[in-house]
Design a protein around this motif. Structure first.
Motif, PDB file in Angstrom:
ATOM      1  N   HIS A  49       9.796  -4.895 -50.872  1.00  0.00           N
ATOM      2  CA  HIS A  49       9.318  -4.067 -49.698  1.00  0.00           C
ATOM      3  C   HIS A  49       9.499  -2.503 -49.690  1.00  0.00           C
ATOM      4  O   HIS A  49       8.559  -1.909 -49.476  1.00  0.00           O
ATOM      5  CB  HIS A  49      10.018  -4.765 -48.307  1.00  0.00           C
ATOM      6  CG  HIS A  49       9.796  -4.011 -47.074  1.00  0.00           C
ATOM      7  ND1 HIS A  49      10.473  -2.928 -46.470  1.00  0.00           N
ATOM      8  CD2 HIS A  49       8.657  -4.293 -46.227  1.00  0.00           C
ATOM      9  CE1 HIS A  49       9.774  -2.423 -45.289  1.00  0.00           C
ATOM     10  NE2 HIS A  49       8.787  -3.084 -45.128  1.00  0.00           N
ATOM     11  N   ARG A  54       4.607  -6.080 -48.329  1.00  0.00           N
ATOM     12  CA  ARG A  54       4.797  -6.637 -46.950  1.00  0.00           C
ATOM     13  C   ARG A  54       4.666  -8.049 -46.793  1.00  0.00           C
ATOM     14  O   ARG A  54       5.491  -8.662 -45.867  1.00  0.00           O
ATOM     15  CB  ARG A  54       4.048  -5.899 -45.816  1.00  0.00           C
ATOM     16  CG  ARG A  54       4.080  -6.074 -44.549  1.00  0.00           C
ATOM     17  CD  ARG A  54       3.646  -5.203 -43.661  1.00  0.00           C
ATOM     18  NE  ARG A  54       3.808  -5.692 -42.398  1.00  0.00           N
ATOM     19  CZ  ARG A  54       2.727  -6.161 -41.411  1.00  0.00           C
ATOM     20  NH1 ARG A  54       1.663  -6.413 -41.868  1.00  0.00           N
ATOM     21  NH2 ARG A  54       3.061  -6.515 -40.361  1.00  0.00           N
ATOM     22  N   LEU A  74      13.285  -6.135 -41.263  1.00  0.00           N
ATOM     23  CA  LEU A  74      11.972  -5.596 -42.103  1.00  0.00           C
ATOM     24  C   LEU A  74      10.702  -6.249 -41.218  1.00  0.00           C
ATOM     25  O   LEU A  74      10.827  -7.291 -40.518  1.00  0.00           O
ATOM     26  CB  LEU A  74      11.973  -5.746 -43.464  1.00  0.00           C
ATOM     27  CG  LEU A  74      13.257  -5.302 -44.388  1.00  0.00           C
ATOM     28  CD1 LEU A  74      13.081  -5.732 -45.505  1.00  0.00           C
ATOM     29  CD2 LEU A  74      13.423  -3.734 -44.016  1.00  0.00           C
ATOM     30  N   LEU A  76       8.086  -7.821 -41.837  1.00  0.00           N
ATOM     31  CA  LEU A  76       7.639  -8.839 -42.977  1.00  0.00           C
ATOM     32  C   LEU A  76       6.530  -9.785 -42.342  1.00  0.00           C
ATOM     33  O   LEU A  76       6.743 -10.074 -41.316  1.00  0.00           O
ATOM     34  CB  LEU A  76       8.626  -9.483 -43.906  1.00  0.00           C
ATOM     35  CG  LEU A  76       9.722  -8.469 -44.283  1.00  0.00           C
ATOM     36  CD1 LEU A  76      10.676  -9.180 -45.254  1.00  0.00           C
ATOM     37  CD2 LEU A  76       9.046  -7.602 -45.524  1.00  0.00           C
TER      38      LEU A  76
END
Length: 230
Positions: A49, A54, A74, A76
């Motif tokens: 990342h 992503r 994060l 994601l």
């Protein structure tokens, strides 16, 4: 693997995608690099990342849930790319953004029924057994239209496209033939689901052929993370 290698590996994969897109007069920005992170620890995903990726693909539900929990900080996008067992469908419906491996109506219905009401519809691809291999999962081309029609009608799913894992070959012409067949299958479903725009096809060894035939998601594991750990 040493996570210090990841930025270089990712840069090389993105370069392959860019060159393949240019060769096919396509925009690289229209092609998602899905990092297949099954068997990889959360710190590898965190490093990938940081290097610009992503979207991540997982195949083992319990392993994936632990990583999703560890990486909540994060932004994601999680894709489930493995075979779906009925007893795991609830967890998949609750925790993933995409599912690439829907190949029968029973599973699609479970995912629709079990998708939490506070989440947007689950994006799904139908897995097609494009090379008609006995060892591979996936719906046959002959049954694809009927399955697509039924899945498109389910309320908590958004039918986005098709996925395939063709028979392994180094022959570029054979690779392209299989990917072209999936592209043509998607085109034939326009009357069933006009919004289908996704071809999940191509991996580390054949992503150039897949992009040449219209892939919008390439699923890359080995070229990013190195050989499988198990």
């Amino acid at each position: 693997m040493n996570t210090r290698q990841l930025p270089d590996n990712i840069s090389k994969v993105l370069q392959r995608v860019r060159l393949s897109a240019e060769k096919s007069q396509r925009q690289a920005s229209d092609i998602v690099v899905l990092a297949v992170s099954k068997t990889r620890p959360a710190e590898d995903i965190r490093a990938a990342h940081a290097a610009g990726l992503r979207e991540f693909g997982e195949s083992y539900v319990q392993e994936a849930l632990a990583k999703i929990d560890q990486l909540q900080d994060l932004d994601l996008v999680w894709h489930f790319v493995g075979p779906i067992q009925s007893n795991k469908s609830r967890a998949i419906a609750a925790h993933f953004d995409w599912v690439h491996s829907v190949d029968r109506l029973k599973i699609a219905r479970r995912l629709s029924e079990q998708r939490p009401a506070d989440k947007s519809p689950l994006k799904v691809c139908l897995q097609v057994n494009i090379s008609a291999e006995d060892s591979k999962s996936g719906v046959d081309l002959q049954q694809l239209s009927a399955l697509a029609r039924e899945v498109a009608a389910l309320p908590r799913l958004e039918l986005r496209g098709l996925m395939a894992i063709p028979a392994l070959t180094d022959d570029v012409a054979q690779q392209r033939q299989a990917f072209a067949a999936l592209r043509q299958a998607l085109q034939s479903l326009r009357d069933v689901a006009p919004d289908m725009d996704t071809l999940s096809m191509g991996m580390s060894g054949d992503l150039e052929s897949a992009i040449a035939e219209g892939s919008t998601i390439v699923r890359v594991g080995t070229a990013i993370f190195g050989p499988r750990q198990r």
